[in-house]
Scaffold this active site. Structure first.
Site, PDB file in Angstrom:
ATOM      1  CE  LYS A   1       1.592   2.518   5.023  1.00 24.94           C
ATOM      2  NZ  LYS A   1       1.119   1.736   3.838  1.00 24.94           N
TER       3      LYS A   1
ATOM      4  CB  THR B   1      -0.929   0.014   1.217  1.00 26.49           C
ATOM      5  OG1 THR B   1      -1.732  -1.174   1.219  1.00 26.49           O
ATOM      6  CG2 THR B   1      -1.861   1.225   1.172  1.00 26.49           C
TER       7      THR B   1
ATOM      8  CE  LYS C   1      -5.379  -1.870   1.517  1.00 27.71           C
ATOM      9  NZ  LYS C   1      -4.026  -2.411   1.516  1.00 27.71           N
TER      10      LYS C   1
END
Length: 287
Positions: free
Chosen positions: A240, A97, A172
């Site tokens: 994050k 990711t 995502k």
């Protein structure tokens, strides 16, 4: 395509790599901390000391790394980076990711080496990886996806084509953002109701029976009810991903105040010492 390299043997990468071995693929592995590859070597994997060496003469490279910084280091380091070891027509599958911007830049770098690229970030965590039940979101050319469909299917129960490179990464981040907002809101509600005198488990039991509660949130509630905060999706990684989502929104001049508020919640959870807890650990700030 039977020769695969896996770069990154963290919680997800190691499980995906083991599934490739069990499915009969020849596997090369690399991880910055070499001892994480020991169990895979015993199963038949070849371990290498640099990413560049690991990706030589393979059909497919799977990258499963923590963030942009880690990915950039693994791919671009001058002497040891994976980019320098790529062969023509190797297909790189970016499962990490990372930001859409970095995914696009990485794709351009790989195509400049006459190799091929798709992004395939995953939905799911350790249990899904262990049971080949991950969901891949795909960004890139459909003809490249067709080449590696069987490879992706080793670890997944579903593959969804989203669009061009950058689109799957954007999706995502949106999926993780939606999930993170739900968990933060649930934590706040549990804290408020506990002050009224309604205990946490009573609230979670009721919510699990109501149509407003998503299956994913029911799972989070189960962990909260058992005080189980094993880091399947650690708060540090949630923070994050929200940071990346806010950067994406800024780049697109989009307003996402709820995501901004959720980022603040997860940053406070980090400051409170819960960064290595599962995402559900944010509830500790309210109870």
């Amino acid at each position: 395509m039977k020769n695969i390299a896996v770069l990154g043997l963290g919680a997800m990468g190691a499980r995906m790599a083991e599934n490739f071995l069990k499915s009969g693929y020849k596997l090369k592995i690399w991880n910055r901390t070499a001892d994480k590859g020991g169990s895979l070597v015993k199963l038949g994997a070849q371990q290498f000391s640099t990413p560049s060496e690991a990706v030589k003469n393979v059909d497919v490279v799977i990258s499963m790394l923590t963030d942009d910084k880690a990915s950039q280091s693994v791919w671009l380091e001058t002497k040891t980076g994976a980019l320098s070891g790529l062969h023509k027509d190797t297909v790189v599958i970016e499962c990490s990711t990372v930001t859409p911007q970095w995914s696009i830049e990485l794709s351009n770098n790989i195509r400049a080496m006459d190799a091929q690229f798709i992004e395939a970030p995953v939905i799911g965590s350790r249990p899904q990886a262990e049971n080949s039940q991950l969901i891949h979101l795909i960004g890139g050319e459909k003809n490249i996806l067709k080449k590696v469909q069987d490879v992706l299917s080793v670890n997944s129960s579903a593959i969804h084509y989203i669009g061009s490179v950058g689109h799957a990464m954007s999706m995502k981040l949106a999926v993780n953002g939606l999930f993170g907002v739900q968990v933060a809101a649930l934590s706040e509600m549990l804290g408020t109701l506990s002050r009224v005198g309604i205990d946490k488990n009573s609230t979670l039991s009721l919510l699990s029976k109501l149509p407003i509660t998503s299956p994913a949130l029911i799972g989070i509630g189960l962990g909260m009810s058992e005080d189980n905060y094993t880091p399947l999706f650690p708060v540090d990684l949630v923070e994050k991903d929200f940071s990346y989502l806010l950067q994406l929104a800024k780049d697109q001049s989009a307003s996402i105040p709820m995501a901004n508020a959720a980022l603040d919640v997860y940053q406070k959870a980090q400051s409170s010492g819960f960064g290595d807890n599962n995402i559900s650990g944010v509830v500790k700030m309210y109870l």
